[in-house]
Scaffold this motif. Structure first.
Motif, PDB file in Angstrom:
ATOM      1  N   CYS A  73      32.093 -41.705 107.593  1.00 63.39           N
ATOM      2  CA  CYS A  73      32.441 -40.829 106.474  1.00 63.39           C
ATOM      3  C   CYS A  73      31.961 -39.414 106.792  1.00 63.39           C
ATOM      4  O   CYS A  73      30.854 -39.219 107.304  1.00 63.39           O
ATOM      5  CB  CYS A  73      31.794 -41.324 105.181  1.00 63.39           C
ATOM      6  N   ILE A  74      32.804 -38.455 106.507  1.00 67.48           N
ATOM      7  CA  ILE A  74      32.524 -37.049 106.783  1.00 67.48           C
ATOM      8  C   ILE A  74      32.501 -36.299 105.464  1.00 67.48           C
ATOM      9  O   ILE A  74      33.368 -36.487 104.605  1.00 67.48           O
ATOM     10  CB  ILE A  74      33.597 -36.455 107.705  1.00 67.48           C
ATOM     11  N   GLY A  75      31.480 -35.488 105.292  1.00 65.59           N
ATOM     12  CA  GLY A  75      31.356 -34.717 104.061  1.00 65.59           C
ATOM     13  C   GLY A  75      30.939 -33.292 104.342  1.00 65.59           C
ATOM     14  O   GLY A  75      30.787 -32.880 105.500  1.00 65.59           O
ATOM     15  N   GLU A  76      30.725 -32.540 103.273  1.00 59.03           N
ATOM     16  CA  GLU A  76      30.333 -31.145 103.429  1.00 59.03           C
ATOM     17  C   GLU A  76      29.295 -30.774 102.383  1.00 59.03           C
ATOM     18  O   GLU A  76      29.175 -31.417 101.325  1.00 59.03           O
ATOM     19  CB  GLU A  76      31.545 -30.230 103.296  1.00 59.03           C
ATOM     20  N   ALA A  77      28.534 -29.740 102.699  1.00 61.27           N
ATOM     21  CA  ALA A  77      27.559 -29.184 101.758  1.00 61.27           C
ATOM     22  C   ALA A  77      27.166 -27.789 102.231  1.00 61.27           C
ATOM     23  O   ALA A  77      27.169 -27.510 103.438  1.00 61.27           O
ATOM     24  CB  ALA A  77      26.326 -30.067 101.655  1.00 61.27           C
ATOM     25  N   ARG A  78      26.836 -26.941 101.305  1.00 62.42           N
ATOM     26  CA  ARG A  78      26.288 -25.639 101.695  1.00 62.42           C
ATOM     27  C   ARG A  78      24.923 -25.863 102.325  1.00 62.42           C
ATOM     28  O   ARG A  78      24.195 -26.784 101.954  1.00 62.42           O
ATOM     29  CB  ARG A  78      26.149 -24.731 100.478  1.00 62.42           C
ATOM     30  N   LYS A  79      24.587 -25.014 103.280  1.00 69.22           N
ATOM     31  CA  LYS A  79      23.337 -25.190 104.025  1.00 69.22           C
ATOM     32  C   LYS A  79      22.138 -25.309 103.094  1.00 69.22           C
ATOM     33  O   LYS A  79      21.263 -26.163 103.281  1.00 69.22           O
ATOM     34  CB  LYS A  79      23.148 -24.013 104.980  1.00 69.22           C
ATOM     35  N   ASP A  80      22.091 -24.500 102.061  1.00 70.66           N
ATOM     36  CA  ASP A  80      20.931 -24.480 101.157  1.00 70.66           C
ATOM     37  C   ASP A  80      20.936 -25.643 100.166  1.00 70.66           C
ATOM     38  O   ASP A  80      19.930 -25.865  99.492  1.00 70.66           O
ATOM     39  CB  ASP A  80      20.883 -23.161 100.387  1.00 70.66           C
ATOM     40  N   ASP A  81      22.051 -26.362 100.074  1.00 73.18           N
ATOM     41  CA  ASP A  81      22.133 -27.471  99.125  1.00 73.18           C
ATOM     42  C   ASP A  81      21.749 -28.816  99.739  1.00 73.18           C
ATOM     43  O   ASP A  81      21.461 -29.773  99.013  1.00 73.18           O
ATOM     44  CB  ASP A  81      23.563 -27.586  98.572  1.00 73.18           C
ATOM     45  N   ASN A  84      23.069 -34.897  99.150  1.00 79.97           N
ATOM     46  CA  ASN A  84      23.504 -33.899  98.174  1.00 79.97           C
ATOM     47  C   ASN A  84      24.802 -33.225  98.614  1.00 79.97           C
ATOM     48  O   ASN A  84      25.046 -32.052  98.311  1.00 79.97           O
ATOM     49  CB  ASN A  84      22.429 -32.836  97.928  1.00 79.97           C
ATOM     50  N   GLY A  85      25.635 -34.002  99.318  1.00 76.99           N
ATOM     51  CA  GLY A  85      26.895 -33.471  99.794  1.00 76.99           C
ATOM     52  C   GLY A  85      28.086 -34.023  99.043  1.00 76.99           C
ATOM     53  O   GLY A  85      27.951 -34.825  98.108  1.00 76.99           O
ATOM     54  N   THR A  86      29.274 -33.602  99.464  1.00 81.69           N
ATOM     55  CA  THR A  86      30.529 -34.076  98.888  1.00 81.69           C
ATOM     56  C   THR A  86      31.338 -34.773  99.976  1.00 81.69           C
ATOM     57  O   THR A  86      31.651 -34.154 100.999  1.00 81.69           O
ATOM     58  CB  THR A  86      31.346 -32.897  98.336  1.00 81.69           C
ATOM     59  N   PRO A  87      31.671 -36.051  99.798  1.00 84.84           N
ATOM     60  CA  PRO A  87      32.456 -36.760 100.815  1.00 84.84           C
ATOM     61  C   PRO A  87      33.885 -36.244 100.851  1.00 84.84           C
ATOM     62  O   PRO A  87      34.471 -35.969  99.806  1.00 84.84           O
ATOM     63  CB  PRO A  87      32.389 -38.226 100.354  1.00 84.84           C
ATOM     64  N   CYS A 118      38.098 -44.749  97.990  1.00 86.82           N
ATOM     65  CA  CYS A 118      38.359 -43.388  98.457  1.00 86.82           C
ATOM     66  C   CYS A 118      39.042 -42.544  97.389  1.00 86.82           C
ATOM     67  O   CYS A 118      38.730 -41.359  97.223  1.00 86.82           O
ATOM     68  CB  CYS A 118      39.200 -43.432  99.730  1.00 86.82           C
ATOM     69  N   GLU A 119      39.961 -43.155  96.655  1.00 91.69           N
ATOM     70  CA  GLU A 119      40.645 -42.427  95.585  1.00 91.69           C
ATOM     71  C   GLU A 119      39.681 -42.031  94.472  1.00 91.69           C
ATOM     72  O   GLU A 119      39.837 -40.970  93.852  1.00 91.69           O
ATOM     73  CB  GLU A 119      41.784 -43.280  95.032  1.00 91.69           C
ATOM     74  N   LYS A 120      38.678 -42.863  94.224  1.00 94.91           N
ATOM     75  CA  LYS A 120      37.706 -42.555  93.166  1.00 94.91           C
ATOM     76  C   LYS A 120      36.958 -41.269  93.461  1.00 94.91           C
ATOM     77  O   LYS A 120      36.656 -40.481  92.546  1.00 94.91           O
ATOM     78  CB  LYS A 120      36.723 -43.716  93.007  1.00 94.91           C
ATOM     79  N   TRP A 121      36.671 -41.018  94.761  1.00 89.76           N
ATOM     80  CA  TRP A 121      35.893 -39.831  95.127  1.00 89.76           C
ATOM     81  C   TRP A 121      36.709 -38.847  95.967  1.00 89.76           C
ATOM     82  O   TRP A 121      36.151 -37.983  96.637  1.00 89.76           O
ATOM     83  CB  TRP A 121      34.621 -40.256  95.866  1.00 89.76           C
ATOM     84  N   ASN A 122      38.038 -38.961  95.906  1.00 92.66           N
ATOM     85  CA  ASN A 122      38.934 -38.013  96.586  1.00 92.66           C
ATOM     86  C   ASN A 122      38.624 -37.882  98.080  1.00 92.66           C
ATOM     87  O   ASN A 122      38.516 -36.766  98.618  1.00 92.66           O
ATOM     88  CB  ASN A 122      38.884 -36.638  95.912  1.00 92.66           C
TER      89      ASN A 122
END
Length: 369
Positions: free
Chosen positions: A140-148, A83-86, A115-119
């Protein structure tokens, strides 16, 4: 052009010289000893895949551009499965001498399309030589809020089990390609054997005729099976489903991407969540071409859907209270529900018989007999 002509750093510069960073978290990308990333307010997600020629891909029937695209997408899919964003990606390659600079440009063109498709920013990597073919390592490195963030261990009794897209098509595409490869090389080997005999006999005319026939071996006819090939060769990460879930206000309780097969992924979720499950054969989403191909190969289509792998669809559980919300999301299918652990994992057949659901998905560390 031989890679040795421009060397490792020349190749890296040629492949990455015009990369542009799109994410604020990318402070510095390719060009130094390390990339510099900044994630002050979110959790960082990191996933790595190692793809080996002859184990994970066969260059007989996948070209380097599609391979680059697929290599990126399978990693991006893992970030979505949490449930993160790459955001960023590093790419390392081990290359044998048969690969040229132009080959690697083709690989990178596919990689960059994904990569361009998902920025996603390509921020580094490595290259080295290989004596055994092509090896690809992508992080691949992504991010997400802790609660998400959604883990595999959050499924609860009575949760609904959902899957996106359809199942088994990628596996059927692989079976189709393997069949046609076998037919092709059988024909080639037969002609080469006859050519050797003609050469031994000193029959130059016969040898020349047979040699000419090598170039006329029929190209496989894939009409009506295009979807199967697309699913095998052009993997798509389901970030669109993540977006729809967010828009609907649904946070899954557990989630995975279907890489090794639905049965194996369900075992992962149930084992780590300490629950059981019941899934229904009649609810498994199966494309028409998948069913036709399974019948043509005399294979059980349900078995293919459960165990085939490489679908890269999202398997997730949601609270029963989200039933109406999840039913309204296009391309998401309700296939069963979570039970107490003591009931185990069960498959309910079309005629309402129950069988234990066994994990029979792909395992690369088990040798085939």
């Amino acid at each position: 052009m031989e890679i040795a002509k421009i060397g490792e750093f020349g190749l890296i510069d040629r492949l990455t010289k015009d990369l542009e960073n799109k994410n604020e978290s990318t402070k510095y990308g390719v060009g130094d000893d390390c990339a510099v990333l900044s994630y002050p307010d979110t959790q960082v997600l990191i996933t790595t895949d190692l793809l080996m020629e002859g184990v994970h891909f066969d260059l007989t029937y996948i070209d380097l551009q599609h391979l680059g695209y697929k290599s990126a997408m399978v990693n991006i899919s893992d970030i979505f499965a949490m449930n993160g964003t790459p955001r960023q990606m590093t790419v390392s390659l081990a290359l044998s001498k048969r690969f040229t600079v132009e080959d690697m440009e083709q690989f990178y063109s596919g990689l960059r399309l994904a990569c361009e498709k998902w920025n996603v920013d390509i921020v580094g990597g490595d290259t080295t030589s290989s004596y055994t073919g092509l090896a690809i390592s992508i992080t691949c490195i992504g991010e997400a809020r802790k609660d998400d963030i959604v883990y595999r261990n959050g499924a609860k009794n009575t949760d609904l089990i959902c899957v996106s897209g359809d199942l088994g098509a990628a596996y059927m595409g692989l079976q189709l390609l393997e069949r046609e490869k076998s037919v092709y090389y059988t024909q080639v080997n037969e002609l080469q054997k006859k050519m050797a005999e003609a050469k031994k006999e000193g029959n130059q005319e016969k040898f020349s005729t047979l040699n000419a026939q090598l170039s006329t071996i029929a190209t496989p006819d894939f009409a009506g099976k295009e979807y199967l090939l697309q699913r095998q060769l052009q993997t798509e990460a389901r970030g669109d489903i993540i977006q729809r879930l967010r828009e609907a206000g649904i946070r899954p309780t557990a989630m995975m991407d279907v890489s090794d097969g639905l049965s194996s992924e369900l075992h992962h979720i149930c084992r780590q969540s300490h629950v059981g499950c019941r899934i229904y054969e009649k609810e498994l989403p199966i494309d028409y071409q998948t069913a036709v191909m399974a019948e043509e190969l005399n294979m059980n289509v349900t078995t293919c859907a459960l165990n085939g792998g490489e679908d890269y669809e999202l398997l997730f559980t949601v609270p029963i209270g989200d039933l109406e919300k999840v039913k309204a999301i296009e391309d998401v299918h309700l296939i069963g529900h979570i039970t107490e652990e003591k009931f185990g994992l069960q498959l309910v057949t079309r005629d309402n018989q129950e069988f234990e659901l066994k994990a029979q998905g792909w395992n690369p560390l088990i040798s085939e007999k």
